[in-house]
Design a protein around this motif. Structure first.
Motif, short mmCIF file in Angstrom:
data_model
loop_
_atom_site.label_atom_id
_atom_site.label_comp_id
_atom_site.label_asym_id
_atom_site.label_seq_id
_atom_site.Cartn_x
_atom_site.Cartn_y
_atom_site.Cartn_z
N SER A 223 0.83 -1.20 0.00
CA SER A 223 0.00 0.00 0.00
C SER A 223 0.87 1.26 0.00
N ALA A 224 1.97 1.24 0.74
CA ALA A 224 2.86 2.40 0.77
C ALA A 224 3.54 2.59 -0.57
N LEU A 225 3.98 1.49 -1.20
CA LEU A 225 4.63 1.58 -2.50
C LEU A 225 3.66 2.08 -3.56
N THR A 226 2.44 1.55 -3.54
CA THR A 226 1.41 1.98 -4.50
C THR A 226 1.12 3.47 -4.34
N ALA A 227 0.98 3.91 -3.09
CA ALA A 227 0.69 5.32 -2.83
C ALA A 227 1.84 6.20 -3.29
N PHE A 228 3.08 5.74 -3.10
CA PHE A 228 4.24 6.52 -3.52
C PHE A 228 4.25 6.73 -5.03
N VAL A 229 4.02 5.67 -5.80
CA VAL A 229 4.03 5.81 -7.26
C VAL A 229 2.92 6.74 -7.71
N LEU B 293 10.90 4.68 -14.85
CA LEU B 293 10.84 4.02 -13.54
C LEU B 293 12.10 3.19 -13.38
N VAL B 294 12.78 3.34 -12.24
CA VAL B 294 13.95 2.52 -11.92
C VAL B 294 13.72 1.86 -10.57
N THR B 295 13.74 0.54 -10.54
CA THR B 295 13.56 -0.17 -9.26
C THR B 295 14.92 -0.70 -8.81
N VAL B 296 15.53 0.03 -7.89
CA VAL B 296 16.86 -0.32 -7.40
C VAL B 296 16.78 -1.17 -6.13
N ALA B 297 15.82 -0.90 -5.29
CA ALA B 297 15.73 -1.60 -4.00
C ALA B 297 15.71 -3.11 -4.23
N GLY B 298 16.46 -3.83 -3.44
CA GLY B 298 16.53 -5.27 -3.57
C GLY B 298 17.35 -5.88 -2.46
N LEU C 214 10.66 -8.91 -2.43
CA LEU C 214 11.53 -7.75 -2.56
C LEU C 214 12.02 -7.56 -3.99
N ASN C 215 12.45 -8.64 -4.62
CA ASN C 215 13.10 -8.54 -5.92
C ASN C 215 12.18 -8.73 -7.12
N VAL C 216 11.04 -9.39 -6.91
CA VAL C 216 10.12 -9.66 -8.01
C VAL C 216 8.80 -8.91 -7.82
N THR C 217 8.19 -9.06 -6.66
CA THR C 217 6.88 -8.44 -6.44
C THR C 217 6.97 -6.92 -6.38
N HIS C 218 7.97 -6.41 -5.68
CA HIS C 218 8.09 -4.93 -5.57
C HIS C 218 8.25 -4.26 -6.94
N PRO C 219 9.14 -4.74 -7.83
CA PRO C 219 9.22 -4.11 -9.15
C PRO C 219 7.92 -4.27 -9.95
N ALA C 220 7.27 -5.43 -9.79
CA ALA C 220 6.02 -5.66 -10.53
C ALA C 220 4.93 -4.68 -10.09
N ILE C 221 4.82 -4.45 -8.78
CA ILE C 221 3.81 -3.51 -8.28
C ILE C 221 4.12 -2.09 -8.74
N ALA C 222 5.37 -1.69 -8.62
CA ALA C 222 5.75 -0.33 -9.04
C ALA C 222 5.46 -0.12 -10.52
N LEU C 223 5.78 -1.13 -11.35
CA LEU C 223 5.54 -0.99 -12.77
C LEU C 223 4.05 -1.05 -13.10
N ALA D 242 11.25 -9.12 -16.59
CA ALA D 242 11.44 -7.92 -17.41
C ALA D 242 11.21 -8.23 -18.89
N SER D 243 11.71 -9.39 -19.34
CA SER D 243 11.51 -9.78 -20.74
C SER D 243 10.03 -10.00 -21.03
N SER D 244 9.34 -10.66 -20.10
CA SER D 244 7.91 -10.92 -20.30
C SER D 244 7.10 -9.63 -20.32
N LEU D 245 7.41 -8.72 -19.40
CA LEU D 245 6.69 -7.45 -19.35
C LEU D 245 7.01 -6.57 -20.55
N ALA D 246 8.21 -6.72 -21.10
CA ALA D 246 8.55 -5.98 -22.31
C ALA D 246 7.64 -6.41 -23.46
N ARG D 247 7.35 -7.71 -23.53
CA ARG D 247 6.44 -8.21 -24.57
C ARG D 247 5.01 -7.74 -24.31
#
Length: 335
Positions: free
Chosen positions: A147-153, A166-171, A192-201, A243-248
């Motif tokens: 919820s905090a990440l969603t609100a931030f974006v 968008l750059v997701t560095v946190a990991g 941290l490494n998969v769900t967080h970037p997916a939510i931000a994107l 990242a490859s899948s989301l690019a498609r």
């Protein structure tokens, strides 16, 4: 490993839990950082997390990357330019995240930056203000708090008025060897490494489609040159594939998605810098894993991130770009 900021191992990417981001965990017991490598350890540790949010301002900036004192003085004498591309950076206040924030500010981007540590956020915001005459929007939060990440974006998009990047560095990661890990370690590392970037994107995608923007997910050399701990390597490999899948998926909407995989980075105060100071012989041996004889400079990784966000990289989509100096083993003790 990397040196982000969300692991029980201390990596070196950007800003997460105590996990580390890109390139920097030689082997602190029980912790993992972002990209780079570590020595095996038997003891587990736990990561502490927060979910609070806070904000500060918006942005403005100038062009050019400051790599020398002379260049810095020239840049800092320039007057602020009109609003440039708007970029959101998670984990953007420390390690690679800080260097990415400064690099993007130098080329004139308006920025929104989140991180876990209020002091680090204020420090990078003040540096951007002093050097480039702009004030980034900042928020203190834990990217594991959906919820905090969603609100931030969402708030960042509203404050900046648009989102071009968008750059997701946190990991990072939690847990050590297989026998000493629990299901919760795998779950947290994946979140941290998969769900967080997916939510931000997910939250940024409509905005990026409106501007023809792009996203860069920061993965790790450990995502394609395996090394323990397995939960970290698996999560970083998943991030690259995602990242490859989301690019498609997002490509038809005009949105590019790429990964950067930093090698082990030398960042003062982080794991590899500590190895250099505490075990000079071990550090010199580790340097042999690099054909050029030195670890990765995070500023060089930030340069690649900035390039991938730019129109100069408009034909690059769904790629994983290693920035590891030709590094062999991700850890200090070989494969």
């Amino acid at each position: 490993m990397n040196d982000t900021d969300h692991a029980d191992r201390t990596g070196d990417v950007g800003d997460t839990v105590d996990l580390g981001g890109t390139g920097d965990t030689p082997g602190a017991a029980g912790t993992v950082g972002g990209t780079g490598g570590h020595r095996p350890s038997a003891r587990r540790a736990t990561a502490g997390m927060t979910g609070t949010t806070g904000t500060t301002g918006t942005t403005t900036g100038t062009t050019g990357m400051s790599r020398t004192a002379a260049e810095d003085s020239v840049q800092e004498s320039r007057a602020p330019e009109s609003a440039g591309p708007a970029v959101i950076v998670t984990g953007g206040s420390r390690g690679l995240g800080r260097e990415t924030t400064l690099r993007l500010a130098a080329q004139g981007c308006d920025l929104a930056v989140c991180g876990r540590d209020a002091a680090s956020l204020e420090a990078v915001a003040e540096e951007v203000r002093a050097r480039y005459g702009r004030t980034p929007h900042t928020a203190r939060l834990d990217v594991l708090d959906e919820s905090a990440l969603t609100a931030f974006v969402r708030e960042s998009a509203a404050r900046l008025g648009r989102v071009d990047g968008l750059v997701t560095v946190a990991g990072g990661a939690r847990g050590t060897d297989l026998r000493d890990t629990e299901p919760s370690d795998w779950d947290l590392t994946c979140r941290l490494n998969v769900t967080h970037p997916a939510i931000a994107l997910r939250e940024a995608a409509d905005h990026l489609a409106g501007t023809g923007g792009s996203a860069v997910l920061v993965s790790s050399v450990s995502g394609w040159k395996p090394a323990p701990p397995a939960q970290y390597a698996a999560a970083k490999a998943a991030q690259i594939h995602m990242a490859s899948s989301l690019a498609r998926e997002l490509g038809p909407r005009g949105v590019r998605v790429n990964c950067v995989s930093p090698g082990s980075m030398l960042i003062e105060g982080k794991g590899w810098a500590r190895l250099r100071d505490e075990d000079p012989r071990g550090y010199r041996e580790f340097e042999k894993e690099f054909p050029g004889g030195r670890l990765v400079d995070p500023r060089d990784v930030a340069e690649v991130i900035a390039f991938l966000l730019s129109d100069r990289a408009r034909a690059v989509n769904g790629a994983n770009v290693p920035v590891d100096g030709g590094q062999n083993a991700p850890g200090a003790y070989g494969y």
